[in-house]
Write an enzyme that holds these catalytic residues in place. Structure first.
Site, mmCIF file in Angstrom:
data_model
loop_
_atom_site.group_PDB
_atom_site.id
_atom_site.type_symbol
_atom_site.label_atom_id
_atom_site.label_comp_id
_atom_site.label_asym_id
_atom_site.label_seq_id
_atom_site.Cartn_x
_atom_site.Cartn_y
_atom_site.Cartn_z
ATOM 1 N N LYS A 13 -12.237 102.816 38.384
ATOM 2 C CA LYS A 13 -12.824 103.108 39.663
ATOM 3 C C LYS A 13 -13.826 104.223 40.014
ATOM 4 O O LYS A 13 -15.155 104.160 40.376
ATOM 5 C CB LYS A 13 -11.917 102.766 40.765
ATOM 6 C CG LYS A 13 -11.191 101.291 41.004
ATOM 7 C CD LYS A 13 -10.670 101.024 42.195
ATOM 8 C CE LYS A 13 -9.390 102.102 42.322
ATOM 9 N NZ LYS A 13 -8.234 102.029 41.381
ATOM 10 N N ARG A 87 -6.402 99.279 50.139
ATOM 11 C CA ARG A 87 -5.324 99.038 49.296
ATOM 12 C C ARG A 87 -4.225 97.838 49.847
ATOM 13 O O ARG A 87 -3.269 97.701 49.067
ATOM 14 C CB ARG A 87 -4.769 100.186 48.816
ATOM 15 C CG ARG A 87 -5.201 100.827 47.742
ATOM 16 C CD ARG A 87 -4.401 102.111 47.219
ATOM 17 N NE ARG A 87 -4.543 102.590 46.031
ATOM 18 C CZ ARG A 87 -5.326 103.758 45.703
ATOM 19 N NH1 ARG A 87 -6.152 104.049 46.306
ATOM 20 N NH2 ARG A 87 -5.078 104.243 44.354
ATOM 21 N N ARG A 121 -6.314 111.270 31.017
ATOM 22 C CA ARG A 121 -7.258 111.597 31.857
ATOM 23 C C ARG A 121 -7.062 113.000 32.321
ATOM 24 O O ARG A 121 -6.277 113.505 32.709
ATOM 25 C CB ARG A 121 -7.209 110.711 33.219
ATOM 26 C CG ARG A 121 -8.348 110.925 34.310
ATOM 27 C CD ARG A 121 -8.067 109.439 35.089
ATOM 28 N NE ARG A 121 -7.043 109.493 35.926
ATOM 29 C CZ ARG A 121 -7.032 108.592 36.794
ATOM 30 N NH1 ARG A 121 -7.849 107.683 37.081
ATOM 31 N NH2 ARG A 121 -5.802 108.444 37.764
ATOM 32 N N ARG A 151 -4.294 115.285 36.978
ATOM 33 C CA ARG A 151 -3.808 115.060 38.388
ATOM 34 C C ARG A 151 -2.007 115.093 38.288
ATOM 35 O O ARG A 151 -1.779 114.443 37.357
ATOM 36 C CB ARG A 151 -4.164 113.718 38.868
ATOM 37 C CG ARG A 151 -5.413 113.803 39.502
ATOM 38 C CD ARG A 151 -6.019 112.715 39.723
ATOM 39 N NE ARG A 151 -5.076 111.726 40.396
ATOM 40 C CZ ARG A 151 -5.663 110.135 40.739
ATOM 41 N NH1 ARG A 151 -6.874 109.846 40.853
ATOM 42 N NH2 ARG A 151 -4.402 109.453 41.510
ATOM 43 N N ARG A 162 2.894 103.398 40.062
ATOM 44 C CA ARG A 162 1.762 103.306 40.724
ATOM 45 C C ARG A 162 1.308 101.786 40.405
ATOM 46 O O ARG A 162 0.561 101.090 41.503
ATOM 47 C CB ARG A 162 0.708 104.076 40.541
ATOM 48 C CG ARG A 162 0.887 105.507 41.129
ATOM 49 C CD ARG A 162 0.098 106.671 40.440
ATOM 50 N NE ARG A 162 -1.440 106.594 40.651
ATOM 51 C CZ ARG A 162 -2.295 107.402 39.822
ATOM 52 N NH1 ARG A 162 -1.633 107.940 38.790
ATOM 53 N NH2 ARG A 162 -3.611 107.211 39.713
HETATM 54 P P1 AMP Z 1 -6.424 107.277 43.790
HETATM 55 O O1 AMP Z 1 -7.069 108.674 43.726
HETATM 56 O O2 AMP Z 1 -7.293 106.241 44.375
HETATM 57 O O3 AMP Z 1 -5.897 106.807 42.583
HETATM 58 O O4 AMP Z 1 -5.121 107.481 44.800
HETATM 59 C C1 AMP Z 1 -4.268 108.483 44.519
HETATM 60 C C2 AMP Z 1 -2.952 108.067 45.491
HETATM 61 O O5 AMP Z 1 -3.451 108.344 46.843
HETATM 62 C C3 AMP Z 1 -2.284 106.654 45.631
HETATM 63 O O6 AMP Z 1 -1.595 106.640 44.570
HETATM 64 C C4 AMP Z 1 -1.863 106.696 46.966
HETATM 65 O O7 AMP Z 1 -0.739 107.313 46.913
HETATM 66 C C5 AMP Z 1 -2.762 107.437 47.843
HETATM 67 N N1 AMP Z 1 -3.951 106.421 48.249
HETATM 68 C C6 AMP Z 1 -5.264 106.778 48.153
HETATM 69 N N2 AMP Z 1 -5.851 105.649 48.798
HETATM 70 C C7 AMP Z 1 -5.166 104.899 49.547
HETATM 71 C C8 AMP Z 1 -5.112 103.839 50.404
HETATM 72 N N3 AMP Z 1 -6.235 103.360 50.710
HETATM 73 N N4 AMP Z 1 -3.816 103.400 51.062
HETATM 74 C C9 AMP Z 1 -2.658 103.994 50.770
HETATM 75 N N5 AMP Z 1 -2.505 105.230 49.988
HETATM 76 C C10 AMP Z 1 -3.606 105.636 49.159
#
Ligand code: AMP
Length: 209
Positions: A13, A87, A121, A151, A162
């Site tokens: 993404k 999400r 990554r 990360r 996740r």
């Molecule tokens: P990402 O960078 O999109 O993989 O997001 C990393 C982490 O941030 C996720 O595993 C969640 O813990 C939190 N997170 C990001 N976006 C959301 C969302 N829309 N709703 C809830 N948690 C989120």
């Protein structure tokens, strides 16, 4: 044009979002990046989100919805490319009340590919660039020269959690948007270029509608 990028963690993404936002002049909004910025600044929201993020759980809907609505307030006329939001169904319903969604791109990738991808990554905290140790310099960002990092949630144990979270809480959005006739699935496992070509074909059709 408002677009959502949906897909499991590691589906690509973030990488596609940067390319699409640039090619179509859209505002790239990543809730993951916003939360990491809050954590880096040590804000109250950042402190509250940290535990959830590090354990692979979703940050509660009320916090996310408040954060994103504030972000929408500051937007101009540009269309949005939403990356990592919504999400949950509750988040999608909150979004529906606020903006019209023109298309949802669902990037599909098998689980074993996701594991390999995420664990190798590396990301650039300065510009958001995403790289992989199998094909890129593991230390320096090609785009801005920043120092790449891994990360803290990109380790096998957290990735597994996740993925479980994705399946139970986010995957229902596939049906949610399919029922509205705006879901487009794209195979995200082949290559970045292939995925981008397929996504561009979908967006070109939308643009010319
Ligand atoms: P990402 O960078 O999109 O993989 O997001 C990393 C982490 O941030 C996720 O595993 C969640 O813990 C939190 N997170 C990001 N976006 C959301 C969302 N829309 N709703 C809830 N948690 C989120």
């Amino acid at each position: 044009m408002n677009i959502i990028l949906l897909g499991a963690p590691g589906a690509g993404k973030g990488t596609q979002a940067i390319k699409i936002a640039k090619a179509y002049g859209l505002q790239h909004i990543s809730t993951g990046d916003m939360l990491r910025a809050e954590m880096a600044k040590g804000t109250e929201l950042g402190r509250r989100a940290q535990g959830y993020m590090q354990s692979g759980q979703l940050v509660p809907d009320d916090l996310i919805i408040a954060m994103i609505m504030e972000r929408f307030d500051g937007l101009g006329q540009k269309g949005m490319l939403l990356d990592g939001f919504p999400r949950t169904v509750a988040q999608a319903e909150a979004l529906d009340k606020r903006a019209k969604v023109d298309a949802v791109i669902n990037l599909t990738v098998p689980e074993d590919v996701i594991m390999t991808r995420i664990c190798g990554r590396r990301v650039c905290p300065a510009c958001g660039g995403t790289y992989h140790i199998s094909r890129d310099d593991p230390k320096i960002c090609r785009a801005c020269g920043g120092e790449l990092v891994q990360r803290p949630d990109d380790n096998p144990e957290t990735v597994k959690k996740r993925l479980d979270t994705y399946l139970s809480q986010t995957a229902p959005l596939v049906d949610y948007y399919a029922a509205r006739g705006i879901l487009h699935s794209v195979d995200g496992s082949i290559s970045i270029e292939y995925g981008f070509m397929k996504i561009s074909a979908i967006l070109e059709k939308l643009k010319n509608r």
